[in-house]
Design an enzyme around this catalytic site. Structure first.
Site, mmCIF file in Angstrom:
data_model
loop_
_atom_site.group_PDB
_atom_site.id
_atom_site.type_symbol
_atom_site.label_atom_id
_atom_site.label_comp_id
_atom_site.label_asym_id
_atom_site.label_seq_id
_atom_site.Cartn_x
_atom_site.Cartn_y
_atom_site.Cartn_z
ATOM 1 N N LYS A 13 -77.067 26.731 80.117
ATOM 2 C CA LYS A 13 -77.717 27.382 78.962
ATOM 3 C C LYS A 13 -77.892 26.401 77.804
ATOM 4 C CE LYS A 13 -74.549 30.519 78.075
ATOM 5 N NZ LYS A 13 -73.535 30.242 79.095
ATOM 6 N N ARG A 88 -72.795 38.415 74.130
ATOM 7 C CA ARG A 88 -71.979 38.311 75.337
ATOM 8 C C ARG A 88 -71.333 39.640 75.699
ATOM 9 N NH1 ARG A 88 -70.782 32.341 74.772
ATOM 10 N NH2 ARG A 88 -69.676 31.662 76.608
ATOM 11 N N ARG A 127 -67.254 18.239 82.913
ATOM 12 C CA ARG A 127 -67.757 18.195 81.523
ATOM 13 C C ARG A 127 -66.777 17.484 80.590
ATOM 14 N NH1 ARG A 127 -70.802 23.766 79.953
ATOM 15 N NH2 ARG A 127 -68.738 24.491 79.368
ATOM 16 N N ARG A 160 -62.545 19.820 77.269
ATOM 17 C CA ARG A 160 -62.206 21.037 76.519
ATOM 18 C C ARG A 160 -61.116 21.797 77.268
ATOM 19 N NH1 ARG A 160 -68.019 23.834 75.850
ATOM 20 N NH2 ARG A 160 -66.707 25.662 76.120
ATOM 21 N N ARG A 171 -62.696 32.581 82.132
ATOM 22 C CA ARG A 171 -64.004 32.707 81.469
ATOM 23 C C ARG A 171 -65.017 33.373 82.398
ATOM 24 N NH1 ARG A 171 -65.555 26.920 79.671
ATOM 25 N NH2 ARG A 171 -67.242 27.888 78.503
HETATM 26 P P1 AMP Z 1 -69.517 28.519 75.083
HETATM 27 O O1 AMP Z 1 -69.549 27.137 74.537
HETATM 28 O O2 AMP Z 1 -70.769 29.298 74.790
HETATM 29 O O3 AMP Z 1 -69.130 28.586 76.534
HETATM 30 O O4 AMP Z 1 -68.360 29.294 74.278
HETATM 31 C C1 AMP Z 1 -67.012 28.834 74.301
HETATM 32 C C2 AMP Z 1 -66.080 29.953 73.890
HETATM 33 O O5 AMP Z 1 -66.426 30.414 72.576
HETATM 34 C C3 AMP Z 1 -66.133 31.187 74.765
HETATM 35 O O6 AMP Z 1 -65.341 31.078 75.934
HETATM 36 C C4 AMP Z 1 -65.600 32.235 73.801
HETATM 37 O O7 AMP Z 1 -64.200 32.134 73.638
HETATM 38 C C5 AMP Z 1 -66.232 31.819 72.486
HETATM 39 N N1 AMP Z 1 -67.569 32.445 72.299
HETATM 40 C C6 AMP Z 1 -68.789 31.833 72.221
HETATM 41 N N2 AMP Z 1 -69.780 32.717 72.048
HETATM 42 C C7 AMP Z 1 -69.173 33.938 72.029
HETATM 43 C C8 AMP Z 1 -69.654 35.269 71.905
HETATM 44 N N3 AMP Z 1 -70.971 35.542 71.789
HETATM 45 N N4 AMP Z 1 -68.743 36.273 71.934
HETATM 46 C C9 AMP Z 1 -67.422 36.042 72.036
HETATM 47 N N5 AMP Z 1 -66.899 34.807 72.181
HETATM 48 C C10 AMP Z 1 -67.770 33.762 72.178
#
Ligand code: AMP
Length: 215
Positions: A13, A88, A127, A160, A171
């Site tokens: 994404k 989400r 990553r 990370r 996740r």
């Molecule tokens: P990402 O980089 O988009 O995979 O996001 C990393 C982490 O940030 C996720 O595993 C969540 O803990 C948090 N996060 C990001 N976007 C959201 C969202 N829309 N709702 C809730 N948690 C989020």
């Protein structure tokens, strides 16, 4: 054009949204990036979000809805935006509709990127991210010029916590439980464009462009 990118962690994404943001000249709004910056800066929101993120759980809806509601009012969103990693949950999607209605806007397309779990786990384990500027790399697909060092700013790269295998499984569980229902949610509104996330990055981008232009 107002777009949402939907898909499991590791589907691509962020990469695809970033390319499309350049092509369409509209901002990419990644809640994950905004939250990570807040964690690095040690803000109250960052401190609150960190434990959820480190364990692979979603951050509470009200925190992320607040971030997005504020961000969508910025001037650079007038011609459009790409939401990457938001919404989400169904509650976030409902809140988004309300925020957008208040701004006189609506989402035009929801791009759902599909990749199977085995591929996701292998992608995520490679990553790496810059500890200082946040630039992302992949050991196999997008390695830095010097191993372990950021091309942009020369700082050290790290993995990370939430990209480690155990957290990654959590996740994915969160994704299937809370986020995947959005596929039916947006499909019922006839907004969903499903694109395979397997293949060359450029080819996937072309398919996304065709998906939003041809509809
Ligand atoms: P990402 O980089 O988009 O995979 O996001 C990393 C982490 O940030 C996720 O595993 C969540 O803990 C948090 N996060 C990001 N976007 C959201 C969202 N829309 N709702 C809730 N948690 C989020």
């Amino acid at each position: 054009m107002n777009l949402i990118f939907l898909g499991p962690p590791g589907a691509g994404k962020g990469t695809q949204a970033s390319m499309l943001s350049v092509a369409l000249k509209i901002p990419q709004i990644s809640t994950g990036d905004i939250l990570r910056s807040a964690v690095r800066a040690g803000t109250t929101m960052g401190v609150r979000a960190k434990s959820f993120m480190d364990s692979g759980s979603l951050v509470p809806d009200e925190v992320v809805v607040g971030i997005v509601a504020e961000r969508l009012q910025d001037d650079d969103c007038t011609k459009g935006f790409i939401l990457d990693g938001f919404p989400r949950t169904v509650a976030q999607a409902d809140a988004l509709s309300e925020v957008l209605a208040g701004l006189g806007k609506q989402i035009e397309h929801v791009i759902s990127i599909t990749v199977d779990d085995e591929e996701l786990l292998s992608r995520i384990s490679g990553r790496r991210m810059c500890a200082k500027c946040g630039k992302g790399y992949h050991l196999q697909f997008d390695p830095p010029k010097v191993p372990g060092v950021c091309d942009n700013c020369g700082s050290n790269l790290y993995q990370r916590d939430d990209d480690k295998v155990e957290t990654m499984r959590k996740r994915l569980d969160e994704y299937y439980l809370k986020t995947a229902p959005l596929i039916d949610y947006y499909s019922a509104k006839n907004m969903l464009r499903t694109i395979s996330g397997i293949g060359a990055i450029e080819e996937i981008q072309q398919n996304i462009l065709k998906g939003i232009e041809g509809s």
